[in-house]
Design a protein around this motif. Structure first.
Motif, PDB file in Angstrom:
ATOM      1  N   CYS A  38      36.060  73.038  13.338  1.00 27.58           N
ATOM      2  CA  CYS A  38      36.579  74.302  13.016  1.00 27.58           C
ATOM      3  C   CYS A  38      37.464  74.710  14.170  1.00 27.58           C
ATOM      4  CB  CYS A  38      35.209  75.222  12.706  1.00 27.58           C
ATOM      5  SG  CYS A  38      34.516  74.954  11.360  1.00 27.58           S
ATOM      6  N   GLU A  39      36.987  74.610  15.420  1.00 27.08           N
ATOM      7  CA  GLU A  39      37.809  75.065  16.536  1.00 27.08           C
ATOM      8  C   GLU A  39      39.099  74.453  16.446  1.00 27.08           C
ATOM      9  OE1 GLU A  39      35.342  76.037  20.271  1.00 27.08           O
ATOM     10  OE2 GLU A  39      35.390  73.780  20.022  1.00 27.08           O
ATOM     11  N   TRP A  40      39.311  73.280  16.154  1.00 27.65           N
ATOM     12  CA  TRP A  40      40.907  72.784  15.986  1.00 27.65           C
ATOM     13  C   TRP A  40      41.567  73.346  14.983  1.00 27.65           C
ATOM     14  CZ3 TRP A  40      43.533  69.789  12.669  1.00 27.65           C
ATOM     15  CH2 TRP A  40      44.707  69.167  13.111  1.00 27.65           C
ATOM     16  N   LEU A  41      40.936  73.309  13.771  1.00 23.38           N
ATOM     17  CA  LEU A  41      41.688  73.858  12.546  1.00 23.38           C
ATOM     18  C   LEU A  41      42.031  75.225  12.759  1.00 23.38           C
ATOM     19  CD1 LEU A  41      39.366  72.222   9.845  1.00 23.38           C
ATOM     20  CD2 LEU A  41      41.634  71.657  10.252  1.00 23.38           C
ATOM     21  N   CYS A  42      41.184  76.171  13.166  1.00 26.68           N
ATOM     22  CA  CYS A  42      41.432  77.581  13.453  1.00 26.68           C
ATOM     23  C   CYS A  42      42.594  77.717  14.674  1.00 26.68           C
ATOM     24  CB  CYS A  42      40.239  78.375  13.777  1.00 26.68           C
ATOM     25  SG  CYS A  42      38.927  78.661  12.577  1.00 26.68           S
ATOM     26  N   ASP A  43      42.571  77.023  15.571  1.00 24.15           N
ATOM     27  CA  ASP A  43      43.536  77.025  16.548  1.00 24.15           C
ATOM     28  C   ASP A  43      44.871  76.626  15.971  1.00 24.15           C
ATOM     29  OD1 ASP A  43      44.589  77.100  19.438  1.00 24.15           O
ATOM     30  OD2 ASP A  43      44.809  74.959  18.901  1.00 24.15           O
ATOM     31  N   GLN A  44      44.800  75.460  15.104  1.00 23.57           N
ATOM     32  CA  GLN A  44      46.250  74.955  14.592  1.00 23.57           C
ATOM     33  C   GLN A  44      46.788  75.873  13.563  1.00 23.57           C
ATOM     34  OE1 GLN A  44      47.964  71.895  14.808  1.00 23.57           O
ATOM     35  NE2 GLN A  44      46.864  71.905  17.013  1.00 23.57           N
ATOM     36  N   TYR A  45      45.872  76.728  12.516  1.00 25.70           N
ATOM     37  CA  TYR A  45      46.457  77.065  11.418  1.00 25.70           C
ATOM     38  C   TYR A  45      46.197  78.590  11.464  1.00 25.70           C
ATOM     39  CZ  TYR A  45      46.256  72.652   9.191  1.00 25.70           C
ATOM     40  OH  TYR A  45      46.295  71.268   8.990  1.00 25.70           O
ATOM     41  N   LEU A  46      45.060  79.451  12.128  1.00 21.48           N
ATOM     42  CA  LEU A  46      45.049  80.727  11.994  1.00 21.48           C
ATOM     43  C   LEU A  46      45.212  81.230  13.451  1.00 21.48           C
ATOM     44  CD1 LEU A  46      41.766  80.731  10.197  1.00 21.48           C
ATOM     45  CD2 LEU A  46      43.873  81.213   9.323  1.00 21.48           C
ATOM     46  N   ASN A  47      45.610  80.577  14.380  1.00 19.91           N
ATOM     47  CA  ASN A  47      45.814  80.902  15.770  1.00 19.91           C
ATOM     48  C   ASN A  47      44.833  81.791  16.353  1.00 19.91           C
ATOM     49  OD1 ASN A  47      47.401  81.217  18.197  1.00 19.91           O
ATOM     50  ND2 ASN A  47      48.524  83.206  17.443  1.00 19.91           N
ATOM     51  N   LEU A  48      43.422  81.101  16.191  1.00 25.28           N
ATOM     52  CA  LEU A  48      42.416  81.821  16.530  1.00 25.28           C
ATOM     53  C   LEU A  48      41.523  80.997  17.615  1.00 25.28           C
ATOM     54  CD1 LEU A  48      40.507  83.219  13.176  1.00 25.28           C
ATOM     55  CD2 LEU A  48      41.629  84.265  14.864  1.00 25.28           C
ATOM     56  N   ASP A  49      41.295  81.570  18.683  1.00 25.23           N
ATOM     57  CA  ASP A  49      40.393  80.948  19.790  1.00 25.23           C
ATOM     58  C   ASP A  49      38.930  81.086  19.596  1.00 25.23           C
ATOM     59  OD1 ASP A  49      39.380  79.716  21.814  1.00 25.23           O
ATOM     60  OD2 ASP A  49      40.366  80.797  23.487  1.00 25.23           O
ATOM     61  N   LEU A  50      38.336  80.271  18.834  1.00 30.68           N
ATOM     62  CA  LEU A  50      36.862  80.640  18.443  1.00 30.68           C
ATOM     63  C   LEU A  50      35.974  80.486  19.768  1.00 30.68           C
ATOM     64  CD1 LEU A  50      36.352  78.275  15.159  1.00 30.68           C
ATOM     65  CD2 LEU A  50      37.134  80.773  15.465  1.00 30.68           C
ATOM     66  N   GLN A  51      36.551  79.721  20.564  1.00 30.88           N
ATOM     67  CA  GLN A  51      35.545  79.634  21.803  1.00 30.88           C
ATOM     68  C   GLN A  51      35.423  80.832  22.530  1.00 30.88           C
ATOM     69  OE1 GLN A  51      34.250  76.504  22.627  1.00 30.88           O
ATOM     70  NE2 GLN A  51      32.910  77.162  24.145  1.00 30.88           N
ATOM     71  N   ALA A  52      36.411  81.581  22.507  1.00 32.35           N
ATOM     72  CA  ALA A  52      36.348  83.161  23.263  1.00 32.35           C
ATOM     73  C   ALA A  52      35.383  83.931  22.322  1.00 32.35           C
ATOM     74  CB  ALA A  52      37.682  83.608  23.421  1.00 32.35           C
ATOM     75  N   ARG A  53      35.004  83.514  21.191  1.00 32.24           N
ATOM     76  CA  ARG A  53      34.369  84.633  20.371  1.00 32.24           C
ATOM     77  C   ARG A  53      32.955  84.232  20.293  1.00 32.24           C
ATOM     78  NH1 ARG A  53      37.105  87.536  16.647  1.00 32.24           N
ATOM     79  NH2 ARG A  53      39.308  87.301  16.596  1.00 32.24           N
ATOM     80  N   ILE A  54      32.256  83.334  20.872  1.00 30.47           N
ATOM     81  CA  ILE A  54      30.967  82.739  20.759  1.00 30.47           C
ATOM     82  C   ILE A  54      30.181  82.895  21.855  1.00 30.47           C
ATOM     83  CG2 ILE A  54      31.756  81.291  19.076  1.00 30.47           C
ATOM     84  CD1 ILE A  54      31.178  78.928  21.033  1.00 30.47           C
ATOM     85  N   ASP A  55      28.769  82.982  21.855  1.00 30.74           N
ATOM     86  CA  ASP A  55      28.027  82.807  23.128  1.00 30.74           C
ATOM     87  C   ASP A  55      26.924  81.719  22.738  1.00 30.74           C
ATOM     88  OD1 ASP A  55      26.409  83.232  25.227  1.00 30.74           O
ATOM     89  OD2 ASP A  55      25.265  85.234  24.307  1.00 30.74           O
ATOM     90  N   THR A  56      27.174  80.388  23.179  1.00 29.72           N
ATOM     91  CA  THR A  56      26.532  79.393  22.861  1.00 29.72           C
ATOM     92  C   THR A  56      25.209  79.423  23.360  1.00 29.72           C
ATOM     93  OG1 THR A  56      27.286  78.219  24.777  1.00 29.72           O
ATOM     94  CG2 THR A  56      28.650  77.940  22.576  1.00 29.72           C
ATOM     95  N   GLY A  57      24.831  79.772  24.424  1.00 34.10           N
ATOM     96  CA  GLY A  57      23.390  79.742  25.086  1.00 34.10           C
ATOM     97  C   GLY A  57      23.052  78.464  25.198  1.00 34.10           C
ATOM     98  N   ASP A  58      22.114  78.010  26.314  1.00 35.06           N
ATOM     99  CA  ASP A  58      21.515  76.862  26.646  1.00 35.06           C
ATOM    100  C   ASP A  58      22.371  75.768  26.453  1.00 35.06           C
ATOM    101  OD1 ASP A  58      18.952  78.309  26.524  1.00 35.06           O
ATOM    102  OD2 ASP A  58      18.874  78.003  24.191  1.00 35.06           O
ATOM    103  N   ASN A  59      23.610  75.922  26.586  1.00 33.37           N
ATOM    104  CA  ASN A  59      24.791  74.749  26.904  1.00 33.37           C
ATOM    105  C   ASN A  59      24.650  74.168  25.421  1.00 33.37           C
ATOM    106  OD1 ASN A  59      25.498  75.653  29.302  1.00 33.37           O
ATOM    107  ND2 ASN A  59      23.669  74.524  30.245  1.00 33.37           N
ATOM    108  N   ALA A  60      24.492  74.639  24.104  1.00 28.27           N
ATOM    109  CA  ALA A  60      24.311  74.042  22.988  1.00 28.27           C
ATOM    110  C   ALA A  60      25.665  73.561  22.530  1.00 28.27           C
ATOM    111  CB  ALA A  60      23.808  74.714  22.076  1.00 28.27           C
ATOM    112  N   GLY A  61      26.887  74.173  23.057  1.00 25.94           N
ATOM    113  CA  GLY A  61      28.111  73.649  22.759  1.00 25.94           C
ATOM    114  C   GLY A  61      28.624  74.393  21.359  1.00 25.94           C
ATOM    115  N   HIS A  62      27.699  74.812  20.616  1.00 26.69           N
ATOM    116  CA  HIS A  62      28.010  75.579  19.400  1.00 26.69           C
ATOM    117  C   HIS A  62      27.249  76.649  19.174  1.00 26.69           C
ATOM    118  CE1 HIS A  62      24.484  73.903  17.485  1.00 26.69           C
ATOM    119  NE2 HIS A  62      24.833  72.861  18.077  1.00 26.69           N
TER     120      HIS A  62
END
Length: 449
Positions: A358-382
């Motif tokens: 999803c990160e890759w697709l949103c960056d490619q097509y929607l110009n969205l940086d999903l990583q800047a919008r999340i709070d993963t917590g516990d180093n889950a990575g998602h």
């Protein structure tokens, strides 16, 4: 066995279709009773609300085909319902063909016109147009083929292999719009959505043909507004009343039998409307003679820390992700129906795989940086996620059964069928549902004339 007084119109099924029809008929001055096995005017039809009851906010917008504006036209008569209930389909589709760039297609312009105009040269455009029209009049037995389906997970460097963008578009739309594996969808059904009439194609100014329903507004505002109108017009509600069977003579339905041991004895001039999912419909009226095979859809909802300003969606021809819906504080992902889910041992690892895609697709097509919008917590990575696996509202019947829709008739003169399964020339979805509501409304007016 208990008995209670019957009214003039009995609507069985309190979903969106049954609730809308019952409200219209009550406001027209008819005596209407609405029955439902749960609570009428609850949203069980909208995909997000139906599939994610645990999280009312994890509801995806319902993208649908409605060039005539049937859904917006219905709710326009209720000023208490916000106009933003029906939105333009903020949606793009990532497609590939050979070594050419990804095509970004706006659903607002109509997919077929975008596909045709993207071809280079008159010959190529004429060939694409002819192919689309051939599919419109293809046999219902002709299934949509997929060039992107995969029985195993591909490595990231092979996950986006190029394919024929036209066929990939059909595959993605079949799975996203109809919530069904592409190989179960007929080309004719999909072409009725994709291909406009010749008159529409020759227009200089094209109206948007795809729209989206906001499920939160539908559930929290629109349906309660319908309920208030229905009660104010004198309508009666019978909740927690599941239909068991219908007694009849050769010409008329005579008794409604419910599983709580209650019974409604119909008078000669009473009408019964079944606004049911095809499975309970066939159980109650076996004479209809169809065997529905509803599809199942698998999706995931990720919780986002920073909300999205407006709903956006991406339809992607991907081996894992078919659609991404960005709505409020959630990212809802429709997964490829060909995923071998039985082979997945670790849910968190799978969630991480989907999130990375999803990160890759949103960056490619929607110009969205999903990583800047999340709070993963516990180093889950998602982010936090929820798996959703539920029955689709009503995509299409089993192969060959779609052609039987035009022959589907209620067996008794005072019985009427309402729902998105029954309009012949409409693709299943909200527009077909409100088309059916309008048709049944006219049928009832003729019945009581």
């Amino acid at each position: 066995m208990a008995s209670f007084a019957s009214g003039s119109i009995h609507v069985i099924g309190g979903g969106l279709g049954g609730s809308a029809l019952a409200t219209c008929m009550a406001e027209d001055g008819f005596e209407v009773t609405l029955y439902d096995e749960a609570e009428p005017f609850e949203s069980r039809w909208t995909r997000g609300m139906h599939t994610a009851a645990e999280s009312q906010n994890a509801a995806e917008p319902e993208v649908f085909y409605d060039p005539q504006g049937l859904v917006e036209g219905f709710f326009a008569q209720y000023p208490e319902v916000p106009r933003k209930l029906i939105r333009p389909a903020h949606c793009v589709m990532g497609l590939k063909r050979g070594r050419r760039k990804h095509a970004i297609v706006s659903l607002d312009q109509g997919l077929s016109l975008s596909l045709i105009s993207r071809r280079i040269g008159l010959a190529a455009r004429a060939y694409t147009t002819l192919t689309l029209f051939q599919q419109r009049y293809a046999s219902e037995e002709s299934r949509v083929e997929s060039t992107l389906g995969s029985s195993t997970f591909d490595a990231d460097d092979k996950a986006h292999q190029p394919g024929t963008y036209h066929r990939d578009a059909l595959t993605v739309l079949a799975e996203v719009l109809f919530s069904m594996p592409a190989h179960k969808c007929s080309k004719a059904l999909l072409a009725r959505v994709l291909v406009p009439t010749l008159r529409e194609m020759l227009r200089r100014h094209h109206e948007p043909v795809f729209s989206a329903v906001d499920p939160i507004i539908l559930n929290d505002i629109a349906l309660p507004a319908l309920r208030e109108r229905f009660i104010a017009a004198g309508g009666q509600i019978k909740s927690r009343t599941k239909l068991g069977d219908i007694d009849s003579t050769s010409d008329y339905a005579t008794d409604l039998l419910f599983e709580d041991d209650s019974q409604v004895v119909l008078k000669p001039d009473d009408a019964v409307v079944l606004a049911l999912h095809p499975r309970p419909l066939c159980d109650a009226v076996p004479d209809i003679g169809i065997t529905p095979a509803p599809a199942r859809r698998l999706s995931m909802a990720f919780e986002i820390r920073k909300p999205f300003v407006e709903p956006r969606a991406l339809l992607a021809g991907d081996d894992i992700v078919r659609a991404i819906y960005c709505t409020r504080r959630h990212l809802q992902v429709s997964l490829n129906s060909s995923l071998p889910l039985t082979a997945i041992q670790n849910a968190n690892q799978f969630a991480q795989l989907v999130w990375q895609r999803c990160e890759w697709l949103c960056d490619q097509y929607l110009n969205l940086d999903l990583q800047a919008r999340i709070d993963t917590g516990d180093n889950a990575g998602h982010p936090k996620h929820l798996f959703i696996n539920a029955e689709a509202p009503f995509p299409e019947m089993t192969p060959g059964m779609a052609a039987a829709r035009q022959h589907l008739r209620a067996p008794w003169k005072n019985l009427f069928l309402c729902g998105d399964a029954f309009p012949v020339d409409q693709a299943p979805g909200p527009a077909a549902l409100f088309s059916s509501v309008s048709d049944v409304r006219h049928q009832l007016e003729r019945f009581f004339a």
